[in-house]
Scaffold this motif. Structure first.
Motif, PDB file in Angstrom:
ATOM      1  N   LEU A 287      -7.286  19.645   7.595  1.00  0.00           N
ATOM      2  CA  LEU A 287      -7.996  20.988   7.518  1.00  0.00           C
ATOM      3  C   LEU A 287      -9.309  21.029   6.451  1.00  0.00           C
ATOM      4  O   LEU A 287      -9.437  20.233   5.890  1.00  0.00           O
ATOM      5  CB  LEU A 287      -6.944  22.001   7.062  1.00  0.00           C
ATOM      6  N   LEU A 288     -10.183  22.080   6.757  1.00  0.00           N
ATOM      7  CA  LEU A 288     -11.350  22.301   6.068  1.00  0.00           C
ATOM      8  C   LEU A 288     -11.340  23.620   5.582  1.00  0.00           C
ATOM      9  O   LEU A 288     -10.959  24.467   6.397  1.00  0.00           O
ATOM     10  CB  LEU A 288     -12.324  22.154   6.906  1.00  0.00           C
ATOM     11  N   ILE A 289     -11.818  23.916   4.356  1.00  0.00           N
ATOM     12  CA  ILE A 289     -12.287  25.068   4.132  1.00  0.00           C
ATOM     13  C   ILE A 289     -13.776  24.939   3.422  1.00  0.00           C
ATOM     14  O   ILE A 289     -13.982  24.010   2.582  1.00  0.00           O
ATOM     15  CB  ILE A 289     -11.639  25.674   2.891  1.00  0.00           C
ATOM     16  N   THR A 296     -14.058  21.356   1.153  1.00  0.00           N
ATOM     17  CA  THR A 296     -12.975  20.941   0.531  1.00  0.00           C
ATOM     18  C   THR A 296     -12.392  20.183   1.897  1.00  0.00           C
ATOM     19  O   THR A 296     -12.068  20.896   2.762  1.00  0.00           O
ATOM     20  CB  THR A 296     -12.124  21.979   0.272  1.00  0.00           C
TER      21      THR A 296
ATOM     22  N   LEU B  13      -0.636  18.316   5.687  1.00  0.00           N
ATOM     23  CA  LEU B  13      -0.840  18.879   7.325  1.00  0.00           C
ATOM     24  C   LEU B  13      -1.593  20.250   7.033  1.00  0.00           C
ATOM     25  O   LEU B  13      -2.060  20.598   7.916  1.00  0.00           O
ATOM     26  CB  LEU B  13       0.245  18.722   7.975  1.00  0.00           C
ATOM     27  N   TYR B  14      -1.012  20.946   5.947  1.00  0.00           N
ATOM     28  CA  TYR B  14      -1.345  22.525   6.049  1.00  0.00           C
ATOM     29  C   TYR B  14      -1.982  22.721   4.916  1.00  0.00           C
ATOM     30  O   TYR B  14      -1.801  22.225   3.732  1.00  0.00           O
ATOM     31  CB  TYR B  14       0.080  23.256   6.371  1.00  0.00           C
ATOM     32  N   LEU B  15      -3.219  23.752   4.969  1.00  0.00           N
ATOM     33  CA  LEU B  15      -3.792  24.086   3.794  1.00  0.00           C
ATOM     34  C   LEU B  15      -4.245  25.655   4.180  1.00  0.00           C
ATOM     35  O   LEU B  15      -4.460  26.011   5.095  1.00  0.00           O
ATOM     36  CB  LEU B  15      -5.006  23.324   3.816  1.00  0.00           C
ATOM     37  N   MET B  17      -6.226  28.904   1.654  1.00  0.00           N
ATOM     38  CA  MET B  17      -6.520  29.254   0.325  1.00  0.00           C
ATOM     39  C   MET B  17      -6.116  31.078   0.001  1.00  0.00           C
ATOM     40  O   MET B  17      -6.252  31.643   1.046  1.00  0.00           O
ATOM     41  CB  MET B  17      -8.213  29.505   0.601  1.00  0.00           C
ATOM     42  N   PHE B  39     -10.054  26.246  -7.703  1.00  0.00           N
ATOM     43  CA  PHE B  39     -11.476  26.783  -8.135  1.00  0.00           C
ATOM     44  C   PHE B  39     -11.217  27.836  -9.044  1.00  0.00           C
ATOM     45  O   PHE B  39     -11.450  28.966  -8.743  1.00  0.00           O
ATOM     46  CB  PHE B  39     -11.826  27.237  -6.664  1.00  0.00           C
TER      47      PHE B  39
END
Lengths: 304, 60
Positions: A287-289, A296, B13-15, B17, B39
């Motif tokens: 995953l990318l943010i 990230t 596997l999971y993210l 914010m 952050f």
């Protein structure tokens, strides 16, 4: 006159680069029994109202950040039906839940009620969901991306997109330009990234400014330019693409991350279909943010 | 690379914010969710230090 050379003085006088200090330990760890170990699913999503939705087995749980309370939103009931994706609407408390049998549920999280069900949304599991205001887009193992207007009574999608030859595992709407001007990026197990424009805009015939020999334009047009074909299709990744993120600052810039065989993050300009940059991360990118010009990436690292 | 966060015992596997952008949560094959303060808002702490309501600073 100084005894220090000009270059050294410049070095000494330049401000030191401030390193970001990142806390290396989690401040909270929650047990997530039955959290599926499956690269192709999207089981965790955090809402704009600060509620975390997590799909565990056949249930969806909600964790409210400000008081750390846990609520069970639903249990699909059938043992053969598991949650395969969860996604919050951008603003609000509506949660979409996709399942392994291709059903699609829409819940209201404040009242914990089921708003509607699409019982035959897809023929196979729905691994990716993305909202654009009232439009719910779903990507499935049946290789299709469907778009539904949740305000409409009909269960039929108003648009079906066929661009992938294998399971669709990543979907992300660009937020820039408002819901009317948004573009959708989809990633698949066929290692392709497709860019869709629901307004049906297509590149002009002269929109291939650089010949195939120059190697600068990497996107290729869909076979059929009308409507259901992607605006761009990027072929550079060598593994499944699940991680997609739009640049919050620069319109039309997309970051994509490839799976185990690929390990690269690539940046694209969606306006002209060119690749801007690529990074080797050394591990599967799940995953990318993109946050305030900081990338990230989360690889699958086995930490002990 | 800015930082590498370690702790999960299986692949991540999971993210997601948090809406304020300060916290990220990761889910992994080890069946845990981990919350990281990735952050932190640096400006906030500086603003607090320079607060005009800090009367101690106004006394000369």
């Amino acid at each position: 006159m100084s005894p220090v050379r000009a270059e050294s003085r410049q070095l000494l006088e330049s401000p030191r680069r401030q390193l970001r200090s990142v806390c290396k330990t989690p401040y909270r760890v929650l047990d997530a029994p039955d959290l599926a170990d499956d690269f192709y699913l999207n089981l965790v999503d955090w809402s704009s109202t600060n509620v975390l939705g997590v799909g565990l087995g056949s249930c969806v749980y909600l964790w409210t950040a400000h008081n750390a309370s846990v609520n069970k939103l639903c249990d699909l009931g059938a043992p053969q039906d598991q949650v395969s994706s969860v996604s919050w609407v951008q603003k609000g408390t509506t949660l979409a839940v996709g399942t392994t049998t291709g059903r699609l549920h829409i819940y209201d999280a404040t009242t914990l009620t089921l708003l509607r069900t699409y019982s035959q949304a897809h023929n196979q599991r729905i691994g990716a969901l993305a909202w654009n205001a009232h439009i719910l887009s779903s990507g499935s193992r049946d290789r299709m991306v469907h778009h539904r207007d949740v305000r409409e009574a009909t269960h039929r999608p108003f648009k079906r997109c066929t661009g992938h030859k294998q399971e669709v595992c990543g979907l992300k709407w660009s937020g820039d330009g408002g819901p009317q001007a948004a573009t959708l990026a989809s990633g698949g197990n066929d290692n392709k990234v497709c860019i869709w424009d629901l307004r049906g805009s297509r590149r002009a015939a002269a929109g291939r400014p650089i010949g195939p020999g120059s190697g600068n334009t990497s996107g290729s047009a869909g076979e059929d330019a009308a409507g259901d074909a992607p605006l761009w299709k990027f072929h550079e990744h060598t593994a499944a693409v699940k991680a997609l993120a739009w640049d919050p600052h620069v319109s039309g810039v997309l970051a994509t991350g490839g799976g185990t065989q690929d390990k690269h993050i690539r940046f694209w300009n969606v306006l002209n279909g060119s690749m801007l940059n690529e990074l080797d991360t050394g591990s599967q990118v799940c995953l990318l943010i993109l946050v305030k010009s900081t990338i990230t990436d989360f690889g699958a690292r086995f930490a002990t | 690379m800015v930082a590498s966060l370690t702790g999960h015992t299986h692949r991540v596997l999971y993210l997601a914010m948090s809406p304020d952008g300060e916290t990220i949560v990761t889910g992994a094959g080890d069946e845990t969710l981990r919350f990281w303060n990735a952050f932190p808002k640096r400006e906030n702490t500086e603003l607090k230090r320079e607060s005009r309501l800090d009367y101690g600073r106004l006394i000369r």
